[in-house]
Design a protein around this motif. Structure first.
Motif, mmCIF file in Angstrom:
data_model
loop_
_atom_site.group_PDB
_atom_site.id
_atom_site.type_symbol
_atom_site.label_atom_id
_atom_site.label_comp_id
_atom_site.label_asym_id
_atom_site.label_seq_id
_atom_site.Cartn_x
_atom_site.Cartn_y
_atom_site.Cartn_z
ATOM 1 N N HIS A 100 0.835 -1.214 0.000
ATOM 2 C CA HIS A 100 0.000 0.000 0.000
ATOM 3 C C HIS A 100 0.864 1.255 0.000
ATOM 4 O O HIS A 100 0.590 2.216 -0.740
ATOM 5 C CB HIS A 100 -0.916 0.008 1.220
ATOM 6 C CG HIS A 100 -1.764 1.234 1.321
ATOM 7 N ND1 HIS A 100 -1.393 2.333 2.070
ATOM 8 C CD2 HIS A 100 -2.956 1.564 0.748
ATOM 9 C CE1 HIS A 100 -2.317 3.274 1.963
ATOM 10 N NE2 HIS A 100 -3.271 2.834 1.165
ATOM 11 N N ARG A 141 -3.032 -15.338 4.271
ATOM 12 C CA ARG A 141 -3.471 -14.018 4.748
ATOM 13 C C ARG A 141 -2.544 -12.926 4.231
ATOM 14 O O ARG A 141 -2.997 -11.851 3.828
ATOM 15 C CB ARG A 141 -3.530 -14.008 6.279
ATOM 16 C CG ARG A 141 -4.588 -14.947 6.859
ATOM 17 C CD ARG A 141 -4.837 -14.678 8.332
ATOM 18 N NE ARG A 141 -3.696 -14.986 9.187
ATOM 19 C CZ ARG A 141 -3.463 -16.189 9.706
ATOM 20 N NH1 ARG A 141 -4.278 -17.214 9.427
ATOM 21 N NH2 ARG A 141 -2.427 -16.397 10.503
ATOM 22 N N ALA A 196 -3.267 -12.363 0.511
ATOM 23 C CA ALA A 196 -4.548 -11.657 0.334
ATOM 24 C C ALA A 196 -4.395 -10.172 0.631
ATOM 25 O O ALA A 196 -4.918 -9.317 -0.101
ATOM 26 C CB ALA A 196 -5.609 -12.277 1.245
ATOM 27 N N LEU A 197 -3.675 -9.836 1.691
ATOM 28 C CA LEU A 197 -3.457 -8.434 2.037
ATOM 29 C C LEU A 197 -2.694 -7.706 0.933
ATOM 30 O O LEU A 197 -3.055 -6.589 0.534
ATOM 31 C CB LEU A 197 -2.682 -8.338 3.357
ATOM 32 C CG LEU A 197 -3.478 -8.648 4.630
ATOM 33 C CD1 LEU A 197 -2.532 -8.822 5.814
ATOM 34 C CD2 LEU A 197 -4.486 -7.546 4.921
ATOM 35 N N ASP A 198 -1.629 -8.341 0.438
ATOM 36 C CA ASP A 198 -0.812 -7.677 -0.589
ATOM 37 C C ASP A 198 -1.588 -7.473 -1.884
ATOM 38 O O ASP A 198 -1.456 -6.437 -2.539
ATOM 39 C CB ASP A 198 0.467 -8.475 -0.843
ATOM 40 C CG ASP A 198 1.499 -8.291 0.264
ATOM 41 O OD1 ASP A 198 1.169 -7.616 1.258
ATOM 42 O OD2 ASP A 198 2.617 -8.819 0.138
ATOM 43 N N LEU A 199 -2.400 -8.445 -2.254
ATOM 44 C CA LEU A 199 -3.228 -8.284 -3.451
ATOM 45 C C LEU A 199 -4.254 -7.171 -3.256
ATOM 46 O O LEU A 199 -4.486 -6.351 -4.155
ATOM 47 C CB LEU A 199 -3.918 -9.597 -3.808
ATOM 48 C CG LEU A 199 -2.998 -10.690 -4.371
ATOM 49 C CD1 LEU A 199 -3.742 -12.018 -4.452
ATOM 50 C CD2 LEU A 199 -2.444 -10.307 -5.741
ATOM 51 N N ASP A 200 -4.846 -7.101 -2.081
ATOM 52 C CA ASP A 200 -5.807 -6.040 -1.794
ATOM 53 C C ASP A 200 -5.140 -4.666 -1.816
ATOM 54 O O ASP A 200 -5.781 -3.668 -2.180
ATOM 55 C CB ASP A 200 -6.464 -6.261 -0.429
ATOM 56 C CG ASP A 200 -7.497 -7.374 -0.447
ATOM 57 O OD1 ASP A 200 -7.905 -7.800 -1.552
ATOM 58 O OD2 ASP A 200 -7.883 -7.847 0.641
ATOM 59 N N GLU A 201 -3.862 -4.615 -1.441
ATOM 60 C CA GLU A 201 -3.148 -3.345 -1.399
ATOM 61 C C GLU A 201 -2.615 -2.918 -2.772
ATOM 62 O O GLU A 201 -2.106 -1.811 -2.913
ATOM 63 C CB GLU A 201 -1.986 -3.435 -0.405
ATOM 64 C CG GLU A 201 -2.443 -3.523 1.045
ATOM 65 C CD GLU A 201 -1.295 -3.739 2.016
ATOM 66 O OE1 GLU A 201 -0.126 -3.481 1.639
ATOM 67 O OE2 GLU A 201 -1.560 -4.157 3.159
#
Length: 323
Positions: free
Chosen positions: A173, A232, A235-240
């Motif tokens: 992010h 997890r 998933a966070l890195d893809l969302d960011e």
């Protein structure tokens, strides 16, 4: 009928049939070659623990790129070894730093070669950790400020992809926001999304001059016992905003590569790390196995697990073998 009608060996009886029915294939186009660039070097320097791999001076980066392009290897991953280090790693984004200079040299000539830069601070800090130290560990948020500036510096120089590798919370992010703010929205991010605190990085410490002091990296890199945690993190890195996610190391974490690919269907890179490379080299040097066959088998296992691209020190050897 007395004998099985189905004979799986029918499809194994010659090379053409085996190739035709192969479930996983390895192409030169799957390969990414890591390059170590030493700001103070005047000539190539062999890395003792990684036979066949060298530190390069800046003056030889373009020659190396030309040889890789000739082999059909589509991408390089650049690591810098600076002349000076500091406590915070801020020298990594200082104007004219070793990676900025290398990227500019590579982009001076139009090549069919993607330039990926490692965005981490371990090579640039005096203590060898991946960011400024506070309270006996790496200060996560202070590190985000520095690596975002590093990513912008590399992207402005012409890097196609920036690859944050410090396993800091929120690193994707921070970098995506800073890139976009600076008009660099087309620069892709390859996140070291599941990077484990592995014993397999030993030779890399020599190659990148990134040995650490005071404490180990288990407080920020992942516990080898965990795979749900890796899901997890991915998933966070893809969302960011990560465009590609990486699993590192590869061979001991093929289950993680498989899970990442099948759960997220995103582009997945597997890093065939220095220790995995050195083990095969050492065993081959002792006559215990066939180096080319062992390297090919290791890389095929990563493709079979679901990796789309492979970062490997064997890239030049494998490209020559495939050709």
């Amino acid at each position: 009928m007395g004998y099985p009608v189905t004979r799986p060996r029918r499809l194994r009886r010659n090379a053409l049939l085996r190739d035709l029915t192969a479930e996983a294939t390895l192409s030169v186009k799957d390969l990414i070659y890591p390059i170590f660039i030493d700001e103070t070097a005047t000539k190539r320097a062999p890395i003792k623990s990684m036979p066949g791999v060298e530190r390069l001076p800046l003056d030889e980066v373009e020659e190396e790129a030309d040889s890789l392009e000739a082999l059909g290897i589509p991408a390089v991953l650049l690591f810098g070894i600076p002349g000076l280090k500091d406590e915070t790693g801020g020298c990594a984004h200082k104007g004219g730093n070793v990676i900025e200079a290398a990227v500019k040299r590579l982009k001076k000539k139009r090549r069919d070669l993607l330039v990926i830069t490692d965005v981490c601070l371990c090579e640039y800090t005096t203590h060898g950790h991946c960011g400024p130290i506070k309270g006996g560990t790496v200060d996560n948020d202070a590190t985000l400020d520095v690596i975002a500036k590093v990513a912008v510096n590399h992207a402005r120089a012409g890097a196609d992809i920036v690859a944050p590798s410090g396993m800091m919370d929120g690193m994707v992010h921070a970098i995506r926001s800073e890139l976009d703010f600076n008009g660099l929205k087309d620069t892709a991010i390859m996140s070291y999304a599941a990077k484990y605190a592995s014993a397999m990085y030993g030779p890399f410490r020599e190659a990148a001059d990134s040995g650490f002091t005071g404490f180990d990296r288990s407080s920020y890199q992942m516990d080898p016992r965990n795979s749900d945690e890796a899901m997890r993190e991915v998933a966070l890195d893809l969302d960011e905003g990560a465009d590609i996610v990486m699993v590192k190391p590869a061979l001991s974490y093929l289950d993680v590569v498989y899970r990442v690919k099948h759960e997220f269907r995103a582009p997945v890179a597997a890093y065939n790390v220095s220790g995995e490379y050195a083990m095969i080299k050492a065993a081959a040097a002792n006559g215990w196995l066939d180096e080319k066959k062992a390297a090919m088998e290791a890389l095929i296992s990563m493709k079979r697990a679901g990796a789309d691209m492979l970062i490997t020190y064997f890239a030049k050897d494998i490209a020559t073998l495939i050709k």
